[in-house]
Design a protein around this motif. Structure first.
Motif, PDB file in Angstrom:
ATOM      1  N   TRP A 161       0.814  -1.219   0.000  1.00 59.69           N
ATOM      2  CA  TRP A 161       0.000   0.000   0.000  1.00 59.69           C
ATOM      3  C   TRP A 161       0.844   1.264   0.000  1.00 59.69           C
ATOM      4  CZ3 TRP A 161      -4.685   1.609  -1.005  1.00 59.69           C
ATOM      5  CH2 TRP A 161      -5.095   2.856  -0.537  1.00 59.69           C
ATOM      6  N   LYS A 162       1.775   1.371   0.971  1.00 60.87           N
ATOM      7  CA  LYS A 162       2.480   2.650   1.056  1.00 60.87           C
ATOM      8  C   LYS A 162       3.462   2.815  -0.096  1.00 60.87           C
ATOM      9  CE  LYS A 162       6.388   1.872   4.151  1.00 60.87           C
ATOM     10  NZ  LYS A 162       6.333   0.404   4.139  1.00 60.87           N
ATOM     11  N   GLU A 163       4.003   1.683  -0.580  1.00 61.00           N
ATOM     12  CA  GLU A 163       4.896   1.773  -1.728  1.00 61.00           C
ATOM     13  C   GLU A 163       4.130   2.255  -2.970  1.00 61.00           C
ATOM     14  OE1 GLU A 163       4.878  -0.653   0.383  1.00 61.00           O
ATOM     15  OE2 GLU A 163       6.925  -0.969   1.077  1.00 61.00           O
ATOM     16  N   LEU A 164       2.960   1.633  -3.195  1.00 53.93           N
ATOM     17  CA  LEU A 164       2.164   2.028  -4.365  1.00 53.93           C
ATOM     18  C   LEU A 164       1.749   3.487  -4.252  1.00 53.93           C
ATOM     19  CD1 LEU A 164      -0.120  -1.072  -4.971  1.00 53.93           C
ATOM     20  CD2 LEU A 164       1.551  -0.116  -6.527  1.00 53.93           C
ATOM     21  N   LYS A 165       1.385   3.881  -3.040  1.00 53.47           N
ATOM     22  CA  LYS A 165       0.957   5.260  -2.827  1.00 53.47           C
ATOM     23  C   LYS A 165       2.093   6.228  -3.147  1.00 53.47           C
ATOM     24  CE  LYS A 165      -1.394   7.752   0.889  1.00 53.47           C
ATOM     25  NZ  LYS A 165      -1.837   7.591   2.283  1.00 53.47           N
ATOM     26  N   ALA A 166       3.268   5.924  -2.596  1.00 59.29           N
ATOM     27  CA  ALA A 166       4.401   6.830  -2.800  1.00 59.29           C
ATOM     28  C   ALA A 166       4.792   6.886  -4.268  1.00 59.29           C
ATOM     29  CB  ALA A 166       5.582   6.373  -1.944  1.00 59.29           C
ATOM     30  N   ASP A 170       4.562  10.415  -6.131  1.00 58.84           N
ATOM     31  CA  ASP A 170       5.847  11.082  -6.253  1.00 58.84           C
ATOM     32  C   ASP A 170       6.938  10.071  -6.615  1.00 58.84           C
ATOM     33  OD1 ASP A 170       7.959  12.724  -6.177  1.00 58.84           O
ATOM     34  OD2 ASP A 170       7.450  13.675  -4.275  1.00 58.84           O
ATOM     35  N   PRO A 171       7.026   9.728  -7.898  1.00 59.18           N
ATOM     36  CA  PRO A 171       7.994   8.712  -8.328  1.00 59.18           C
ATOM     37  C   PRO A 171       9.424   9.121  -8.002  1.00 59.18           C
ATOM     38  CG  PRO A 171       6.533   9.359 -10.139  1.00 59.18           C
ATOM     39  CD  PRO A 171       6.214  10.247  -8.981  1.00 59.18           C
ATOM     40  N   ASP A 172       9.744  10.409  -8.103  1.00 60.21           N
ATOM     41  CA  ASP A 172      11.123  10.833  -7.864  1.00 60.21           C
ATOM     42  C   ASP A 172      11.510  10.625  -6.404  1.00 60.21           C
ATOM     43  OD1 ASP A 172      11.358  11.512 -10.447  1.00 60.21           O
ATOM     44  OD2 ASP A 172      10.822  13.612 -10.158  1.00 60.21           O
ATOM     45  N   PHE A 173      10.587  11.027  -5.515  1.00 58.38           N
ATOM     46  CA  PHE A 173      10.869  10.821  -4.099  1.00 58.38           C
ATOM     47  C   PHE A 173      11.029   9.338  -3.801  1.00 58.38           C
ATOM     48  CE2 PHE A 173       8.776   9.451  -0.169  1.00 58.38           C
ATOM     49  CZ  PHE A 173       9.712   9.900   0.744  1.00 58.38           C
ATOM     50  N   SER A 174      10.129   8.502  -4.340  1.00 60.76           N
ATOM     51  CA  SER A 174      10.189   7.083  -3.990  1.00 60.76           C
ATOM     52  C   SER A 174      11.432   6.425  -4.583  1.00 60.76           C
ATOM     53  CB  SER A 174       8.922   6.367  -4.438  1.00 60.76           C
ATOM     54  OG  SER A 174       8.533   6.786  -5.708  1.00 60.76           O
ATOM     55  N   ALA A 175      11.918   6.959  -5.720  1.00 57.95           N
ATOM     56  CA  ALA A 175      13.191   6.440  -6.233  1.00 57.95           C
ATOM     57  C   ALA A 175      14.319   6.814  -5.284  1.00 57.95           C
ATOM     58  CB  ALA A 175      13.453   7.008  -7.631  1.00 57.95           C
ATOM     59  N   VAL A 177      14.168   7.176  -2.028  1.00 55.54           N
ATOM     60  CA  VAL A 177      14.176   6.340  -0.827  1.00 55.54           C
ATOM     61  C   VAL A 177      14.147   4.851  -1.174  1.00 55.54           C
ATOM     62  CG1 VAL A 177      13.133   8.108   0.597  1.00 55.54           C
ATOM     63  CG2 VAL A 177      11.667   6.499  -0.570  1.00 55.54           C
ATOM     64  N   ARG A 178      14.526   4.539  -2.410  1.00 53.95           N
ATOM     65  CA  ARG A 178      14.708   3.154  -2.853  1.00 53.95           C
ATOM     66  C   ARG A 178      13.445   2.319  -2.775  1.00 53.95           C
ATOM     67  NH1 ARG A 178      20.355   0.780  -0.988  1.00 53.95           N
ATOM     68  NH2 ARG A 178      21.690   2.539  -1.502  1.00 53.95           N
TER      69      ARG A 178
END
Lengths: 299, 436
Positions: A161-166, A170-175, A177-178
């Motif tokens: 859930w939180k991964e999909l949400k992030a 915000d793909p750049d942010f999630s990239a 934070v790996r």
């Protein structure tokens, strides 16, 4: 169980499976992927026929699913080049795959009756007649398959859930934070492909495309919270399933079409009357605003 | 034409006309990120056809086409309306309209099938034509539409470009943005309605998107993209149709696959932009980084095959000694150069903004007299001796002066000479740029 109830429950299961994924598609602006997948499965069906000379449901679903996955991954790869927008990537890939299928039919399989209606684009009215025995109960086969798909999607969405949400917002942010947005995007796309293929078999392509896009878009008009949006999308899908069945009986028309129509009606209502973002609400706000005096002309 | 039999010649001519028209009109859909509008419009025509049949009661082609076109225009306008009046993104708006209209069409169709006599049979197939069944009259209709579209695009080119890329600006300079967008949408819808009737929805989607995607890889200016899209559309259409007639294959799918191949080739090999070129650039940069890493620390443990390759290359160039762990004298010089460049870059990042350079200077002291002014007025004080008195700047100046004797810092020396000694030589006659 009465046939009507079976039909509504099966359509509701499709609505649940689609409602779990649809919001992510709408928010990622790849809603039309479902339409692409519905066309791209054709070469899979043809390939299964060419290889195994069969139109049995299981191999056909596997072949179709393989090409659906090829389709979504090809679209993802094209998008990843950064040279084409996602809509153009979709519009490039699925005509090519569909054309491949048509070419295969006319070249190798013209002798047999192998068309979309007969094989994979199921008709929801026939769902109650195709049953299997499970533990003494007679259950609709597609209902069982769809329950499995719903469980799969539920596991995917709750675990990630939180991964999909992030990655959605915000793909750049999630990239940074790996969280691996590319991998998650592919997972989501594969889930969409499997859901779509499993549902085509039961309820037909129109309804799947509709249920992936319209309830999610309706929910997007009503809320700002992702969890609420997913819940609303599933709810609108169930409303469409039940309302569509009720509408189709007096009209004596296609059940899947009527379900799609009810979903679209829900969207129109939300578009007009959403408390925060509806067209009516905006008009009211504009009207209630104090009448603005024309700006004084400075000397 | 091309020494082909009449029917094949008609198909090839049709593909040519369709390619040019849809190539040019498709550019307006693709560049606005609405590539699938054509697909949605094609599906949305179904209820129009059903209603036209209900009203007219007969299956005549012009009536059904009018119904289809009206439904298509309504669908296209609804898409725009949904986008404008809510936060639904364009692709979802397209999808909602597509599925809503198609569901309505299916309901109407099945309702008709179950309630009236069999007269309506095949209504749904009325829209999805076959390229091989083209008639000369179809080609003429398509050509007429193509000429209209090209004339509109040619006449309103600048206005359309402004509306396409910056609707806000276009509205601000008084262009009728809504009218222009509606005209372009209507042209697109009519092209799709006619094209779908002739060649089918899927071929139409491909023919709208492929030319522009290809042209966009080869050109950056909009007029050129439009022109190229027309050319690519024509080439794809003709090449696909010829291949199909030679190989006795269905025309539509072969044209689609040809177009797909062309688009993918453009994405791969487009000069300076394609995937292949970018990979090459990236590899060159990666090699440079590896080389710098070895020069900076030749004794570091070898990390992998890439590193080993780099070391072999450096040995060949005579920069790395035979043992692979120490630098030759030439290598030492290269390493010193590299260290200079890095130190300069670090210094620039840290102190660049506060360095006093003639070009970067702001006219902060407009009252001081230029050195070359012939009659300095008594009120204006002479310029201070040094160009800058800020201690921070003096520190960074000292740093740059230390670096200035290094070869990589030649440009800094040029700047220094301009800044201090070359006060007159910089041609503006003063250390501070008054009157700028």
């Amino acid at each position: 169980m009465p046939d009507g109830l079976v039909i509504v429950i099966v359509a509701g299961l499709v609505a649940t499976a689609c409602g779990l994924l649809g919001p992510f598609l709408v928010l990622r602006r790849i809603a039309l992927l479902s339409d692409a997948v519905s066309h791209a499965v054709l070469p899979g069906i043809v390939a299964v026929w060419l290889v195994a000379q069969t139109r049995a449901p299981l191999p056909v679903i596997i072949g179709a699913a393989a090409f659906a996955v090829v389709c979504v991954l090809a679209i993802d790869a094209l998008r990843a080049t950064g040279l084409v927008a996602s809509d153009a990537a979709i519009a490039l890939v699925f005509p090519a795959l569909f054309a491949l299928g048509v070419l295969g039919i006319t070249r190798f399989a013209s002798g047999i009756h192998l068309d979309l209606d007969a094989t994979i684009y199921g008709e929801i009215a026939f769902v109650p007649f195709d049953t299997v025995q499970v533990g003494g109960f007679e259950m609709a086969r597609s209902g069982l398959v769809l329950a499995g798909v719903v469980a799969l999607n539920l596991v995917l969405v709750t675990l990630l859930w939180k991964e999909l949400k992030a990655t959605t917002f915000d793909p750049d942010f999630s990239a940074t934070v790996r969280l691996r947005p590319r991998l998650l995007s592919r997972l989501l796309l594969v889930a969409v492909a499997i859901t779509a293929v499993a549902s085509f078999d039961a309820v037909g392509a129109i309804l799947v495309v509709t249920l992936l896009i319209v309830p999610a878009a309706t929910a997007y008009l009503l809320t700002d919270r992702l969890a609420v949006m997913v819940g609303l999308a599933v709810g609108v899908g169930w409303v469409g399933a039940a309302g569509g069945y009720a509408l189709a009986l007096p009209l004596d028309s296609s059940i899947a079409g009527a379900m799609g129509l009810v979903c679209t009606a829900c969207f129109v209502v939300a578009l007009l009357a959403s408390p925060k973002r509806g067209v009516l609400a905006r008009w009211l706000r504009r009207a209630r605003r104090a009448p603005v005096a024309p700006p004084a002309v400075s000397p | 034409m091309f020494g082909l039999p009449y029917t094949d010649a008609v198909v090839v001519a049709g593909a040519l006309v369709l390619g040019i028209t849809s190539g040019v009109l498709g550019a307006f859909a693709v560049l606005r990120r609405r590539s699938l509008v054509g697909d949605a419009v094609a599906h949305s025509t179904l209820p129009g056809v059903c209603i036209a049949f209900l009203v007219a009661g007969v299956k005549d082609v012009p009536g059904l086409l009018v119904g289809a076109a009206v439904a298509g225009v309504v669908a296209a306008l609804l898409m725009v309306g949904i986008e404008r009046s809510s936060r639904i993104p364009p692709d979802a708006a397209t999808g909602v309209v597509l599925s809503g209209f198609f569901a309505l069409g299916v309901v109407l169709l099945t309702h008709l099938a179950n309630s009236t006599d069999a007269d309506q049979a095949g209504l749904e197939n009325y829209l999805f034509g076959q390229a091989a069944g083209l008639l000369a009259s179809d080609v003429a209709v398509m050509a007429g539409l193509g000429v209209v579209a090209l004339v509109v695009v040619g006449v309103a080119r600048r206005a359309l470009t402004a509306t396409l890329f910056d609707p806000g600006y276009a509205g601000a300079i008084g262009l009728p943005v809504r009218v222009l967008e509606t005209v372009m949408t209507a042209l697109l819808v009519v092209a799709v309605v006619i094209g779908v009737r002739i060649v089918g929805a899927i071929l139409m989607v491909a023919m709208l998107v492929v030319p522009t995607v290809t042209a966009r890889q080869l050109a950056d200016r909009f007029p050129r993209v439009l022109l190229l899209a027309g050319v690519v559309g024509a080439l794809v259409g003709v090449a696909g149709a010829l291949t199909a007639t030679r190989g006795e294959l269905p025309t539509g799918p072969v044209v689609v696959l040809t177009g797909f191949a062309v688009a993918v080739a453009a994405l791969m090999f487009a000069p300076g932009r394609g995937v292949l070129w970018r990979t090459r650039r990236l590899a060159a940069r990666r090699r440079a980084v590896r080389r710098d890493a070895v020069l900076a620390d030749p004794a570091a443990p070898v990390t992998g095959p890439g590193d080993r390759l780099t070391r072999a290359g450096l040995r060949r160039q005579g920069l790395l000694a035979a043992d692979g762990r120490t630098l030759t004298p030439a290598g030492e010089r290269a390493a010193a150069d590299l260290a200079d460049r890095r130190a300069l870059w670090t210094a620039w990042l840290a102190h660049g903004p506060s360095v006093h350079l003639p070009d970067a200077r702001e006219p902060t002291r407009p009252t001081c007299a230029p050195a070359s002014a012939r009659t300095p007025s008594p009120s204006s004080a002479p310029c201070p001796a040094g160009p800058n008195h800020d201690p921070r700047t003096r520190d960074s100046r000292a740093l740059f002066q230390r670096l200035a004797h290094r070869p990589a810092s030649r440009w800094i020396r040029a700047r220094e000479s301009l800044d201090s000694g070359g006060r007159v030589a910089d041609g503006r006659g003063g250390a501070c740029l008054t009157g700028w």
